[in-house]
Motif scaffolding. Structure first.
Motif, PDB file in Angstrom:
ATOM      1  N   GLY A 133       0.728  -6.592  15.932  1.00 53.99           N
ATOM      2  CA  GLY A 133       0.183  -5.780  14.985  1.00 53.99           C
ATOM      3  C   GLY A 133       0.082  -4.403  14.879  1.00 53.99           C
ATOM      4  N   ALA A 134       0.255  -3.642  15.928  1.00 53.06           N
ATOM      5  CA  ALA A 134       0.374  -2.408  15.926  1.00 53.06           C
ATOM      6  C   ALA A 134       1.784  -1.622  15.598  1.00 53.06           C
ATOM      7  CB  ALA A 134      -0.102  -1.526  17.193  1.00 53.06           C
ATOM      8  N   LYS A 135       2.680  -2.626  15.721  1.00 55.53           N
ATOM      9  CA  LYS A 135       4.115  -2.058  15.334  1.00 55.53           C
ATOM     10  C   LYS A 135       4.472  -1.989  13.773  1.00 55.53           C
ATOM     11  CE  LYS A 135       8.584  -3.053  17.609  1.00 55.53           C
ATOM     12  NZ  LYS A 135       9.312  -3.844  18.586  1.00 55.53           N
ATOM     13  N   PRO A 136       5.132  -1.176  13.574  1.00 51.37           N
ATOM     14  CA  PRO A 136       5.554  -0.886  12.109  1.00 51.37           C
ATOM     15  C   PRO A 136       6.345  -2.129  11.612  1.00 51.37           C
ATOM     16  CG  PRO A 136       6.024   1.232  13.159  1.00 51.37           C
ATOM     17  CD  PRO A 136       5.715   0.224  14.351  1.00 51.37           C
ATOM     18  N   VAL A 137       6.308  -2.660  10.344  1.00 48.11           N
ATOM     19  CA  VAL A 137       6.818  -3.889   9.876  1.00 48.11           C
ATOM     20  C   VAL A 137       8.197  -3.473  10.122  1.00 48.11           C
ATOM     21  CG1 VAL A 137       7.266  -5.169   8.058  1.00 48.11           C
ATOM     22  CG2 VAL A 137       5.005  -4.279   8.416  1.00 48.11           C
ATOM     23  N   ARG A 138       8.886  -2.205   9.657  1.00 44.01           N
ATOM     24  CA  ARG A 138      10.361  -2.175   9.704  1.00 44.01           C
ATOM     25  C   ARG A 138      10.953  -2.174  11.181  1.00 44.01           C
ATOM     26  NH1 ARG A 138      12.922   0.399   5.289  1.00 44.01           N
ATOM     27  NH2 ARG A 138      11.469   1.025   3.492  1.00 44.01           N
ATOM     28  N   ASP A 139      10.139  -2.181  12.146  1.00 44.94           N
ATOM     29  CA  ASP A 139      10.728  -2.002  13.636  1.00 44.94           C
ATOM     30  C   ASP A 139      10.589  -3.306  14.376  1.00 44.94           C
ATOM     31  OD1 ASP A 139      11.151   0.661  13.375  1.00 44.94           O
ATOM     32  OD2 ASP A 139       9.103   1.240  14.396  1.00 44.94           O
ATOM     33  N   VAL A 140      10.006  -4.607  13.752  1.00 44.39           N
ATOM     34  CA  VAL A 140      10.067  -5.678  14.236  1.00 44.39           C
ATOM     35  C   VAL A 140      11.436  -6.277  14.388  1.00 44.39           C
ATOM     36  CG1 VAL A 140       9.029  -7.895  13.981  1.00 44.39           C
ATOM     37  CG2 VAL A 140       7.769  -6.149  13.351  1.00 44.39           C
ATOM     38  N   THR A 141      11.676  -6.874  15.460  1.00 38.64           N
ATOM     39  CA  THR A 141      13.086  -7.397  15.915  1.00 38.64           C
ATOM     40  C   THR A 141      12.863  -8.956  15.900  1.00 38.64           C
ATOM     41  OG1 THR A 141      13.148  -7.192  17.929  1.00 38.64           O
ATOM     42  CG2 THR A 141      13.699  -5.271  16.763  1.00 38.64           C
ATOM     43  N   THR A 142      14.054  -9.686  15.741  1.00 36.30           N
ATOM     44  CA  THR A 142      13.987 -11.143  16.260  1.00 36.30           C
ATOM     45  C   THR A 142      13.561 -11.189  17.444  1.00 36.30           C
ATOM     46  OG1 THR A 142      15.953 -11.431  14.664  1.00 36.30           O
ATOM     47  CG2 THR A 142      15.650 -13.171  16.440  1.00 36.30           C
ATOM     48  N   GLU A 143      13.931 -10.480  18.512  1.00 39.60           N
ATOM     49  CA  GLU A 143      13.361 -10.952  19.961  1.00 39.60           C
ATOM     50  C   GLU A 143      11.644 -10.817  19.844  1.00 39.60           C
ATOM     51  OE1 GLU A 143      14.732 -11.859  22.608  1.00 39.60           O
ATOM     52  OE2 GLU A 143      16.639 -12.071  21.251  1.00 39.60           O
ATOM     53  N   ASP A 144      11.253  -9.693  18.858  1.00 38.56           N
ATOM     54  CA  ASP A 144       9.831  -9.834  18.911  1.00 38.56           C
ATOM     55  C   ASP A 144       9.160 -11.094  18.429  1.00 38.56           C
ATOM     56  OD1 ASP A 144       9.455  -7.080  19.718  1.00 38.56           O
ATOM     57  OD2 ASP A 144      10.062  -6.319  17.706  1.00 38.56           O
ATOM     58  N   VAL A 145       9.782 -11.790  17.216  1.00 39.86           N
ATOM     59  CA  VAL A 145       9.182 -12.915  16.536  1.00 39.86           C
ATOM     60  C   VAL A 145       9.532 -14.066  17.413  1.00 39.86           C
ATOM     61  CG1 VAL A 145       9.330 -12.060  14.429  1.00 39.86           C
ATOM     62  CG2 VAL A 145      11.289 -13.174  15.325  1.00 39.86           C
ATOM     63  N   ARG A 146      10.804 -13.931  18.428  1.00 38.86           N
ATOM     64  CA  ARG A 146      11.164 -15.187  19.298  1.00 38.86           C
ATOM     65  C   ARG A 146      10.166 -15.133  20.360  1.00 38.86           C
ATOM     66  NH1 ARG A 146      16.366 -16.418  19.890  1.00 38.86           N
ATOM     67  NH2 ARG A 146      16.856 -14.248  19.648  1.00 38.86           N
ATOM     68  N   ALA A 147       9.585 -14.097  20.807  1.00 37.29           N
ATOM     69  CA  ALA A 147       8.706 -14.120  21.786  1.00 37.29           C
ATOM     70  C   ALA A 147       7.318 -14.598  21.452  1.00 37.29           C
ATOM     71  CB  ALA A 147       8.346 -12.771  22.348  1.00 37.29           C
ATOM     72  N   ILE A 148       6.822 -14.568  20.478  1.00 35.30           N
ATOM     73  CA  ILE A 148       5.531 -15.072  19.812  1.00 35.30           C
ATOM     74  C   ILE A 148       5.835 -16.551  19.457  1.00 35.30           C
ATOM     75  CG2 ILE A 148       4.004 -15.192  17.881  1.00 35.30           C
ATOM     76  CD1 ILE A 148       4.857 -12.230  17.291  1.00 35.30           C
ATOM     77  N   ILE A 149       6.640 -16.836  19.228  1.00 40.17           N
ATOM     78  CA  ILE A 149       7.039 -18.259  18.893  1.00 40.17           C
ATOM     79  C   ILE A 149       7.386 -19.313  20.197  1.00 40.17           C
ATOM     80  CG2 ILE A 149       8.594 -19.890  17.643  1.00 40.17           C
ATOM     81  CD1 ILE A 149       9.116 -17.900  15.530  1.00 40.17           C
ATOM     82  N   TRP A 150       7.932 -18.704  20.698  1.00 46.02           N
ATOM     83  CA  TRP A 150       8.258 -19.440  22.077  1.00 46.02           C
ATOM     84  C   TRP A 150       7.410 -19.367  23.145  1.00 46.02           C
ATOM     85  CZ3 TRP A 150      12.328 -20.110  19.202  1.00 46.02           C
ATOM     86  CH2 TRP A 150      13.029 -21.102  19.408  1.00 46.02           C
ATOM     87  N   ARG A 151       6.135 -18.471  23.149  1.00 41.11           N
ATOM     88  CA  ARG A 151       5.142 -18.454  24.064  1.00 41.11           C
ATOM     89  C   ARG A 151       4.408 -19.682  23.521  1.00 41.11           C
ATOM     90  NH1 ARG A 151       3.151 -13.665  22.526  1.00 41.11           N
ATOM     91  NH2 ARG A 151       4.062 -12.853  24.054  1.00 41.11           N
ATOM     92  N   LYS A 152       4.076 -19.983  22.236  1.00 42.53           N
ATOM     93  CA  LYS A 152       3.464 -21.068  22.046  1.00 42.53           C
ATOM     94  C   LYS A 152       4.126 -22.397  22.216  1.00 42.53           C
ATOM     95  CE  LYS A 152       0.059 -20.971  20.115  1.00 42.53           C
ATOM     96  NZ  LYS A 152      -1.379 -20.984  20.957  1.00 42.53           N
ATOM     97  N   LYS A 153       5.430 -22.390  22.297  1.00 39.06           N
ATOM     98  CA  LYS A 153       6.607 -23.528  22.852  1.00 39.06           C
ATOM     99  C   LYS A 153       6.278 -23.725  24.084  1.00 39.06           C
ATOM    100  CE  LYS A 153      10.512 -24.589  21.159  1.00 39.06           C
ATOM    101  NZ  LYS A 153      10.344 -25.863  20.827  1.00 39.06           N
ATOM    102  N   ASP A 154       6.216 -22.593  24.809  1.00 39.81           N
ATOM    103  CA  ASP A 154       5.971 -22.945  26.322  1.00 39.81           C
ATOM    104  C   ASP A 154       4.673 -23.497  26.725  1.00 39.81           C
ATOM    105  OD1 ASP A 154       8.767 -21.853  26.580  1.00 39.81           O
ATOM    106  OD2 ASP A 154       7.945 -19.658  27.003  1.00 39.81           O
ATOM    107  N   GLU A 155       3.894 -23.238  25.797  1.00 40.81           N
ATOM    108  CA  GLU A 155       2.495 -23.850  26.114  1.00 40.81           C
ATOM    109  C   GLU A 155       2.427 -25.312  25.815  1.00 40.81           C
ATOM    110  OE1 GLU A 155      -0.201 -21.191  23.909  1.00 40.81           O
ATOM    111  OE2 GLU A 155      -0.031 -19.594  25.147  1.00 40.81           O
ATOM    112  N   GLY A 156       3.438 -25.744  25.064  1.00 41.85           N
ATOM    113  CA  GLY A 156       3.214 -27.122  24.896  1.00 41.85           C
ATOM    114  C   GLY A 156       2.854 -27.500  23.495  1.00 41.85           C
TER     115      GLY A 156
END
Length: 403
Positions: A133-156
């Motif tokens: 949320g605090a990160k500039p939109v221009r600086d968001v990377t694929t690794e950033d979004v991957r971490a968010i999505i896979w955190r939920k997948k890892d929770e099942g």
């Protein structure tokens, strides 16, 4: 001749855009829509440039001249005010955070597509903002979004991970449109690698309906949830349609529940014809509502409905320890549809009752609402469920339309 306030107020739009000059490069541009915009035209290093100052009447004649004079000073010093304005826009875009841009995304995009923002808003606030949320939109990377999505997948929770990916993809699609980014970092994560939705086929048998209803009413879940689950089975509505319902939409005298366009998934208003049993359940909900305008006000609030997952959790609690395969609230609609079709009711009548859009050529030409048939069908369906609850043995007879 210089402009005056009287002359500005007297400007009338024409079929084409036209301009009216003031003095020293200042002028207004008048659009066919009636909009009036201040602009300043000047030369710098032999090149003609123009600067947009603002809209009239928000920017008055006096203040427009003041802004022109400030811009003229910059030109005299060899600086381009138009270029400086563009650089300021880029700098602002560079600094826009995901949390800030998300508010614009929900207001300009999501709110126009759906009436209920609860689910996407929850994913944004609970999963996305804490991470980036605090990160500039221009600086968001694929690794950033991957971490968010896979955190939920890892929770099942693969389905929730897919939902989060969907919110992120749409947000960054809009960021591309707004000029904040040139690529969407979510596109490197195909949905098929996150979650592949399976077509559900679960429909309860008559024996399971009986077990479910008895378990629900004998459980310790809130009385509103017991009635709500029963109503969804009887009326075949979507969970969201019930949770968003207001008493102004329920006509007890006509035995009708009018679902407005903003609460309807199809984007069209829908009428639910209420059986005598459904009317009785609505009357009990009205007594439980405590004067709220909502049919099912949430716990501790008369102005907000229950969250969508609250009734899901109530169903799980009610079924705990029961010898019945798991099912969802939405499966109650499929159950009613399956049994009604099996017992001879025309598909178009059932589909209209479900508030489905009939596809293909048949849908184009068939504008019938089948009001009489739907009212009869839903009453017979409710009578059948009532008989099922009161019987020792489960025998679901034919309840097709009368000849």
């Amino acid at each position: 001749m210089a402009l005056t306030d009287t002359a500005l107020k007297a400007l009338k739009p024409m079929d084409k855009v036209f301009t009216v000059a003031d003095d020293r490069g200042l002028y207004v541009e008048v659009f066919p829509t009636g909009g009036v915009v201040w602009r300043y035209r000047y030369r710098l290093n032999g090149k003609l440039e123009k600067l947009t100052l603002g809209k009239y009447p928000a920017l008055t004649l006096k203040n427009a001249r003041k802004k022109r004079d400030e811009a003229a000073e910059a030109v005299a010093m060899g600086t381009s005010p138009a270029q400086q304005k563009q650089l300021a826009k880029v700098a602002a875009a560079d600094a826009t955070t995901v949390a800030e841009f998300g508010e614009r995304f929900f207001a300009e995009i999501v709110a126009k597509d759906r009436a209920d923002l609860t689910i996407p808003r929850r994913y944004f606030d609970k999963a996305i903002v804490p991470a980036i949320g605090a990160k500039p939109v221009r600086d968001v990377t694929t690794e950033d979004v991957r971490a968010i999505i896979w955190r939920k997948k890892d929770e099942g929770f693969d389905a929730a991970a897919g939902q989060i990916r969907g919110v992120l993809k749409r947000l960054f699609d809009f960021a591309m449109t707004a000029g904040l980014v040139t690529t969407n970092p979510v596109l490197a994560l195909p949905m098929r690698h996150v979650h592949k939705a399976k077509a559900r086929e679960r429909a309860l048998s008559p024996e399971e309906i009986k077990t479910f209803l008895r378990a629900a009413f004998e459980s310790n879940i809130r009385r509103q949830f017991k009635i709500g689950l029963h109503l969804i089975l009887l009326t075949m509505v979507r969970k969201s349609e019930l949770l968003l319902a207001r008493w102004e939409h329920v006509d007890f005298d006509a035995a009708e529940w009018h679902i407005p366009v903003e609460h309807s998934k199809t984007g069209k208003p829908h009428i639910v014809f209420l059986s005598t049993q459904a009317v009785a359940l609505f009357r009990e909900l009205q007594a439980l509502a405590g004067g709220s305008s909502l049919v099912m006000p949430g716990r501790g609030s008369l102005t907000k409905p229950f969250a969508h997952n609250a009734i899901n959790n109530a169903l799980k609690v009610a079924l705990a320890g029961q010898d019945i395969p798991a099912f969802t609230v939405h499966d109650l609609r499929r159950t009613a549809s399956t049994l009604l079709h099996e017992n001879g009711w025309p598909s178009d009548v059932v589909e209209k009752a479900l508030n489905h859009t009939i596809g293909g050529v048949r849908g184009v030409y068939n504008r019938a609402e089948y009001a009489t048939q739907r009212r009869e069908m839903l009453q017979q369906w409710a009578d059948t469920i009532e008989a099922l609850m009161g019987s020792g043995r489960v025998i679901l007879g034919r309840f097709k339309p009368a000849a």
